[in-house]
Every structure is written in C-alpha cells, then in structure tokens.
Design a protein around this motif. Structure first.
Motif, short mmCIF file in Angstrom:
data_model
loop_
_atom_site.label_atom_id
_atom_site.label_comp_id
_atom_site.label_asym_id
_atom_site.label_seq_id
_atom_site.Cartn_x
_atom_site.Cartn_y
_atom_site.Cartn_z
N GLY A 69 13.68 48.61 55.58
CA GLY A 69 13.63 47.78 54.65
C GLY A 69 13.05 46.20 55.29
O GLY A 69 12.55 46.18 56.29
N GLN A 70 13.26 45.15 54.52
CA GLN A 70 12.70 43.87 54.79
C GLN A 70 13.94 42.77 55.35
O GLN A 70 13.54 41.88 55.68
N ALA A 71 15.08 43.30 55.30
CA ALA A 71 16.22 42.57 55.58
C ALA A 71 16.14 41.17 54.74
O ALA A 71 16.59 40.22 55.11
N GLY A 72 15.66 41.16 53.48
CA GLY A 72 15.57 40.00 52.59
C GLY A 72 17.07 39.89 51.84
O GLY A 72 17.90 40.60 51.84
N THR A 73 16.82 39.01 51.03
CA THR A 73 18.28 38.80 50.17
C THR A 73 18.13 39.45 49.26
O THR A 73 17.09 39.67 48.40
N LEU A 74 19.49 39.35 48.36
CA LEU A 74 19.32 40.17 46.85
C LEU A 74 18.47 39.00 45.90
O LEU A 74 17.87 39.64 44.84
N ALA A 75 18.50 37.92 46.10
CA ALA A 75 17.77 37.16 45.23
C ALA A 75 16.48 37.41 45.45
O ALA A 75 15.35 37.42 44.50
N GLN A 76 15.67 37.78 46.53
CA GLN A 76 14.30 38.23 46.80
C GLN A 76 14.04 39.23 46.04
O GLN A 76 13.08 39.44 45.75
N GLN A 77 15.05 40.44 46.39
CA GLN A 77 14.65 41.70 45.47
C GLN A 77 14.68 41.28 44.10
O GLN A 77 13.75 41.88 43.25
N ALA A 78 15.56 40.28 43.65
CA ALA A 78 15.51 40.04 42.03
C ALA A 78 14.08 39.54 41.82
O ALA A 78 13.58 39.84 40.73
N ILE A 79 13.53 38.57 42.51
CA ILE A 79 12.23 38.16 42.44
C ILE A 79 11.09 38.99 42.22
O ILE A 79 10.24 39.12 41.50
N VAL A 80 11.22 40.15 43.30
CA VAL A 80 10.25 41.06 43.30
C VAL A 80 10.38 41.71 42.10
O VAL A 80 9.29 41.94 41.23
N ASN A 81 11.47 42.24 41.62
CA ASN A 81 11.60 43.01 40.45
C ASN A 81 11.07 42.11 39.13
O ASN A 81 10.34 42.80 38.40
N GLN A 82 11.36 40.96 39.21
CA GLN A 82 10.76 40.09 38.16
C GLN A 82 9.16 40.15 38.22
O GLN A 82 8.52 40.19 36.96
N GLU A 83 8.56 39.95 39.49
CA GLU A 83 7.18 39.83 39.47
C GLU A 83 6.48 41.30 39.16
O GLU A 83 5.30 41.31 38.53
#
Ligand SMILES: Cc1cc2nc3c(=O)[nH]c(=O)nc-3n(C[C@H](O)[C@H](O)[C@H](O)COP(=O)(O)OP(=O)(O)OC[C@H]3O[C@@H](n4cnc5c(N)ncnc54)[C@H](O)[C@@H]3O)c2cc1C
Length: 408
Positions: A69-83
């Motif tokens: 994975g990308q070791a990102g945050t759950l907030a970043q995952q949420a941003i990707v989902n939204q985009e």
C-alpha cells in the motif's frame, strides 16, 4: 473532526485529481457511452482500471508499504474514494478483496501468504471473493456445514456456498469451513484461502431480477487445499471471520462515504425537477429531499467521526454495525426521493449503464445491501447486545457440540 480539508489534505486532493486527469483515457467511466461488447470485455476493462489506479498509487492508500500500500491515512483513502466517485469511475472490481479479504489476509496470514497475494490483489491481477454464506446459514453463519478434513498436509473440502459475490470472476476466495463438528459451532471452524480455479470448484451464477448476475452458488467436491493456505489456526475460523465481517461493515457503511447516490446528485436533480411539479407536489418533493439529505448528511459526518477514531489508532468495533444500518437507511431515502422526483419518467432508462437509470437501479439494489454482510435485524441485535449492553438472545446451541441434536 474538521469537515474541511486541511492544507495537506487539499494538496493531496489536488494531486489525486491531477493523477485521475492524467490517466483519464485508461479508466472505465460510468455512462461513458462506450458500453463493453460483452461481460468478458467489461471484466478486462475493470481489471485494467484498477491496475492503472494501483500503479498511480490510488489503491490500498491506507495499507502499509510492507503490504503493497501507500502508508497513507484513512482521510487520504476517503479523499481518493470521493475523487473516484466524482470522476465517475465505477466501484473497483476487486472491492471485496480490498474491503474484506485483503484485510483478513493481512491480519491472519503468514508472511508467505502476504507476499503471494497482497500486491496482486491491489492490482486486480487476482480478484477475490468471500465464501461464507450457505443455503442454511446466513445470519446464523456459525451453523455452516461445508467441511474440511485434514489428509496429510492437505485439507479435503466438500459442501456448498451461496450468494458469493464475484465468484464467477474470482481467482481466489476466503473460505470458512467446519473442521471439527464435535466442538460447539463457533469453535469448530477454520478459514482457508481457496484457488477458485482448483479442480472440484464449480461456480453457478444466479440470475437477478434486473437481468445481471452479481452473485453465485459455489460447489466444492473433494477440493484439495494445502495446509499452508490456512488463515489462522484450526478451530480459530470464527475469530478470523469476525475480522472480515467488521471490515465489511466499515467498508459498506462505516466510512462516511455515501452508499448509493450522493446528496449533491439529489440536489441537482431536485433543482431541475421540482419547478416542473404542480405547487402542492413541490412542497412534498422538497420535504422528501430534505429528509433524505438530513439522514445522509448525519451518516456522512458520523462516518467521518468514526474514521477519525480509527485513524487515531482505534479498531472498528460494534459501532461499525450502526454505520451500515444508518448508511443503508439514508441511501434508501435518497434513492426513493430521486425516483419520486423522476415521476413517470422513472419507468424509462436507456440501458443498464446509462446515467438516466441510476436512480431506479439504486432503489432496486439497496434492499440487497441491507441484507449483505448482516441484515438490519441482525445488526440491531448486535447494537442492542454489544453497544447498549442489553440482555443477549437465548442461544442454547452456543455451547453444545455442533453435531449434537437435530443437526447430526
Ligand atoms: C447483495 C448481496 C451480496 C452478498 N454477498 C455475499 C458474499 O459475497 N459472500 C457471502 O458469503 N454471502 C453474501 N451474501 C449473503 C448474506 O451474507 C446473507 O444473505 C445474509 O447474511 C442473510 O442470510 P440469509 O440470506 O441466509 O437470511 P436468513 O439468515 O435466513 O434471514 C432471513 C430473515 O430472518 C431474519 N433473522 C435471522 N436471524 C435473526 C435473528 N437472530 N433475529 C432477528 N431476525 C433474524 C433476517 O434479518 C432476515 O430478515 C450476500 C447477500 C446479498 C443480498
């Protein structure tokens, strides 16, 4: 939680939009007008879409680097989902692998299993399915009857699963079996990774009301699984399955993502449609849109709060069940309001992939989501017992050996 992007999140969002623009020509889009000639072509295109996104770093955003994975945050995952939703990219083909099977392999798999499966899962080189439900065990999952018997260093599997989403395209599945019928029902279960192309695995698609086949019956006839493909210890299958189910409830309803169509799409439709209605119906339509928006907004913000808790180190707990329950109810209100706004036009649609059928399709699809991964009634039981601490249902079969009484 602050509902606006922080400066870092805004920069991350801009980067995601740029990547999606760069790869626009390589991605399947909803209502692109370029409908796939057949199911096989559609499957190839969806696998390719996930591969492109994975290579751009937009899949498994919050997974660790060790697991691909990308070791990102759950907030970043949420941003990707939204985009992805904003760019009208359809649900990723390996959503069951990403949401349920992958996290289960991460939590309970060996380093060799991590190495063998996770990177390929993220790229949709392998698509995964979840083989839990059986004809006589859905809500009462621990009553399942598919058996696995150890023979040397292999297990011999026999039985039947049903409602297995994506089994018809899957390469691997996580398979819950009974390995010790002499123990109480929860204690005699073991989880495996099964190769869906192995001899003895037969997949029969189930045709749905809308004409499509999203899920299947799966039969196992003397299917051999190496002991190295076990997930967790023999007899620990229930604990492993709970990891899958908790992740499923978060993936379906707990993340603050709109489950069906967004409130923003409903507002756009309402702006277009409400002025065309007679004045008395305008009032009712506004009320329906308002009610649906309040429920969906409450769900979205509650989901963000849960995301924040998880990103600060907490685990998805029984509260995740409330997220799925509230998310499904809100999404149904949004879809119902959309179909009401369409009025008589709701009986027309240009076809299964067209934009103008999406309100009707959502309205038809959401009741199934209220069943999958725990029905509304079962989730209410869980909330009553585990969140509110109410007395549990009597479960006389919980401590008796599984093969005792009527089941033997
Ligand atoms: C769209 C969709 C996708 C699915 N995908 C998968 C998949 O990929 N893999 C998989 O393994 N399964 C999958 N399922 C199956 C799903 O998990 C089961 O349908 C679900 O758990 C309910 O089980 P059941 O259908 O056997 O219904 P039952 O358990 O027979 O329930 C029948 C009714 O009785 C109620 N009920 C049951 N027990 C209780 C109780 N204790 N208290 C109150 N009410 C109760 C239920 O709420 C329901 O209304 C999917 C289902 C759907 C609809």
């Amino acid at each position: 939680m602050d509902f606006d992007d922080t400066a870092d999140e805004a920069a991350y969002r801009a980067g995601v939009r740029e990547l999606l623009d760069q790869h626009a020509a390589e991605l399947v889009r909803l209502d692109s007008g370029e409908e796939a000639a057949d199911a096989a072509q559609q499957e190839r295109a969806l696998r390719q879409t996930q591969r492109v996104l994975a290579e751009a770093g937009l899949v498994g955003v919050s997974w660790s680097r060790e697991h691909g994975g990308q070791a990102g945050t759950l907030a970043q995952q949420a941003i990707v989902n939204q985009e992805l939703a904003r760019a009208r990219v359809p649900t990723l083909i390996n959503h069951i692998g990403l949401g349920m099977c992958g996290p289960t392999v991460v939590a309970h798999g060996t380093p060799a299993q991590h190495e063998k499966y996770l990177a390929r899962l993220l790229r949709a080189d392998d698509v995964w399915c979840q083989l839990f439900s059986e004809p006589a065990s859905g809500s009462d999952l621990a009553a399942l009857r598919t058996t696995a018997v150890l023979d040397g260093d292999e297990w011999v599997v026999n039985g039947q699963k049903v409602w297995t989403t994506l089994a018809h395209v899957a390469d691997y599945g996580i398979l819950l079996t009974r390995t010790d019928p002499d123990r109480p029902k929860h204690a005699g279960l073991t989880m495996f990774v099964v190769d869906m192309h192995a001899p003895g695995v037969t997949v029969r698609p189930l045709k749905q009301l809308g004409g499509q086949s999203d899920f299947n019956e799966v039969f196992f006839d003397d299917v051999l699984i190496a002991d190295s493909e076990r997930l967790g210890e023999p007899g620990e299958g229930w604990r492993v399955a709970l990891t899958t189910l908790l992740n499923e409830r978060v993936a379906v309803g707990g993340g603050g993502n709109d489950l069906g169509l967004s409130i923003e799409s409903l507002a756009t439709l309402a702006r277009d449609r409400v002025p065309q209605l007679p004045p008395d119906r305008q009032v009712l339509a506004r009320q329906a849109v308002g009610r649906a928006s309040v429920a969906a907004l409450a769900n979205r913000y509650t989901g963000y709060r849960r995301y924040t808790a998880i990103s600060r180190g907490g685990l998805p707990g029984p509260e995740a069940s409330a997220g799925k329950l509230a998310g499904t109810a809100a999404a149904k209100l949004v879809a119902d309001a959309g179909v009401r706004l369409l009025g008589d036009d709701a009986v027309y649609s240009r076809g299964p992939d067209s934009d103008d059928g999406r309100w009707q399709r959502n309205q038809a699809w959401l009741p199934g989501i209220a069943i999958a991964g725990g029905t509304d009634e079962v989730l209410r039981n869980i909330i009553g017992e585990r969140v509110l601490g109410l007395p549990p249902e009597p479960r006389e079969d919980k401590t008796a050996p599984f093969n005792a009484g009527s089941r033997s």
